[in-house]
Motif scaffolding. Structure first.
Motif, mmCIF file in Angstrom:
data_model
loop_
_atom_site.group_PDB
_atom_site.id
_atom_site.type_symbol
_atom_site.label_atom_id
_atom_site.label_comp_id
_atom_site.label_asym_id
_atom_site.label_seq_id
_atom_site.Cartn_x
_atom_site.Cartn_y
_atom_site.Cartn_z
ATOM 1 N N VAL A 289 0.843 -1.202 0.000
ATOM 2 C CA VAL A 289 0.000 0.000 0.000
ATOM 3 C C VAL A 289 0.876 1.249 0.000
ATOM 4 N N ALA A 290 1.915 1.259 0.831
ATOM 5 C CA ALA A 290 2.815 2.414 0.891
ATOM 6 C C ALA A 290 3.524 2.628 -0.448
ATOM 7 N N GLY A 291 3.817 1.534 -1.128
ATOM 8 C CA GLY A 291 4.492 1.647 -2.421
ATOM 9 C C GLY A 291 3.592 2.185 -3.510
ATOM 10 N N LEU A 292 2.284 1.959 -3.380
ATOM 11 C CA LEU A 292 1.332 2.415 -4.397
ATOM 12 C C LEU A 292 0.802 3.815 -4.118
ATOM 13 N N ALA A 293 0.746 4.197 -2.854
ATOM 14 C CA ALA A 293 0.170 5.492 -2.484
ATOM 15 C C ALA A 293 1.099 6.639 -2.891
ATOM 16 N N LYS A 294 0.482 7.801 -3.103
ATOM 17 C CA LYS A 294 1.252 8.979 -3.495
ATOM 18 C C LYS A 294 1.648 9.838 -2.303
ATOM 19 N N THR A 295 0.844 9.801 -1.248
ATOM 20 C CA THR A 295 1.138 10.601 -0.064
ATOM 21 C C THR A 295 1.029 9.739 1.190
ATOM 22 N N ALA A 296 1.606 10.214 2.275
ATOM 23 C CA ALA A 296 1.539 9.477 3.533
ATOM 24 C C ALA A 296 0.101 9.418 4.055
ATOM 25 N N GLU A 297 -0.651 10.510 3.861
ATOM 26 C CA GLU A 297 -2.052 10.528 4.307
ATOM 27 C C GLU A 297 -2.877 9.506 3.531
ATOM 28 N N GLY A 298 -2.666 9.461 2.232
ATOM 29 C CA GLY A 298 -3.390 8.493 1.405
ATOM 30 C C GLY A 298 -3.039 7.072 1.774
ATOM 31 N N ALA A 299 -1.761 6.831 2.048
ATOM 32 C CA ALA A 299 -1.337 5.492 2.443
ATOM 33 C C ALA A 299 -1.963 5.097 3.769
#
Length: 382
Positions: A289-299
């Motif tokens: 998930v962290a690898g796919l997300a663009k921001t820390a909030e989104g992750a």
């Protein structure tokens, strides 16, 4: 590389311990939530659900008397406490005055309906403050109704075939039997703690892998990548922080359950292997998930949704059926295998009984970990 990884791990762990987020989300929250659920469902920590049931025979027929005697025979079995009330007793008043969980009312005309073509019915007056116990009583009544319908079908078929059906076919004594083919397993309170532990470990491991995104946004990652250390050491350090925090939080919760509830996990070797494997899968899945997300909030938002969804599907809140589509999907979650392994451990002769659950979780970790490593490595750019 080892020195660089160790330095980064120490730095991140100090930050997590200083801001108290690890203790709040990883330990305190699941601990409090498990206790609240334990209180809500009542007597779960004792390993046996106590059900107080009343019976009102307003019909006073032979059939209703046999049925009432069968219900009273449940008294003392499987946590049941059954009280035979007067024929004119007010079920609502009795629940309020005596604190019963539910009252089964055999209405007037029940016996006549059973012996005719009419549809017999049983009434259950439930205590709204004891929904779980009332649900148990309702299940017992549902079983009784099924038995009555079966007996009526037998009687009808007997008449058509000119056979005699015993008059006491409805009078068989009811019996509650609990069978555990694989042993008693975990009591309900211990399972509740285990479910909360494996659910919240998915939140705990976010502290490591998600900081890669927040540090990139704040510019800290750029300074790290400019340092004379291998780039992969940053990714390895973030994963190691997640893993250490997850293992530490889960083991603390399991020890707390042993001390506070007297939970028996069986062999601690087997339990530790289950924890190590479950946390590894949590790190791998959250890293994807962290690898796919663009921001820390989104992750963080996506990880929370996935954590709760997997927990519900895998049986962290309540046991799930093993058949059908739900059972198949549950087996794809580490929660299912972690809890399954813990259920087998208390009565097992050896810790090796967790071999299959551990292997299943390692497979999930590898399947998720490989793409996670590729995705996170791409984040290691200034």
């Amino acid at each position: 590389m080892i020195h660089a990884v160790a330095t980064l791990v120490r730095k991140d762990l100090r930050e997590r311990f200083r801001d108290k987020s690890f203790f709040l989300l990883g330990i305190l929250t699941p601990l409090v939530l498990a206790f609240i659920l334990d209180l809500v469902f009542g007597d779960l920590g004792e390993g046996e659900l106590e059900v107080r049931m009343g019976v009102v025979d307003a019909d006073q027929s032979d059939v209703s008397s046999q049925l009432g005697e069968g219900l009273v025979a449940l008294d003392g079995q499987g946590g049941f406490e059954v009280t035979m009330l007067g024929a004119d007793a007010d079920a609502d008043a009795v629940i309020d005055d005596d604190g019963l969980d539910a009252v089964v009312v055999i209405p007037d005309g029940f016996g006549a309906a059973v012996n005719s073509t009419d549809t017999p019915s049983l009434d259950v007056v439930e205590n709204p403050d004891r929904p779980v116990q009332a649900g148990v009583v309702e299940s017992v009544v549902d079983g009784l109704v099924a038995d009555i319908e079966r007996s009526r079908l037998l009687a009808g078929a007997g008449e058509q075939l000119d056979l005699t059906v015993p008059a006491d076919s409805l009078a068989s004594v009811l019996e509650v039997r609990r069978e555990h083919p694989g042993g008693e397993g975990l009591d309900v309170g211990a399972r509740m703690f285990a479910g909360m532990a494996v659910m919240f470990v998915f939140f705990t491991v976010q502290f490591g892998v998600t900081t890669l995104l927040s540090e990139k946004e704040s510019g800290t990652l750029t300074r790290l990548l400019a340092a004379p250390i291998p780039r992969d050491s940053v990714m390895i350090a973030k994963g190691a922080v997640s893993y250490v925090l997850g293992v530490l939080a889960t083991m603390i919760l399991m020890v707390a359950a042993s001390v506070l509830l007297g939970a028996s996990w069986g062999s601690w070797i087997g339990a530790t292997l289950l924890v190590l494997s479950a946390v590894l899968t949590a790190v791998a899945l959250m890293a994807v998930v962290a690898g796919l997300a663009k921001t820390a909030e989104g992750a963080g938002a996506a990880q929370a949704i996935i954590a709760v969804g997997l927990a519900m599907l895998g049986g962290s809140w309540f046991p799930v059926g093993e058949d059908g589509l739900i059972g198949m999907l549950a087996r794809l979650t580490p929660h299912y295998w972690f809890l399954s392994g813990l259920e087998d451990l208390p009565d097992a002769a050896s810790w090796t009984v967790v071999g299959t659950p551990v292997l299943a979780m390692l497979i999930i970790a590898v399947v998720a970990g490989v793409p996670a490593a590729i995705l996170l490595r791409r984040r290691l750019t200034p």
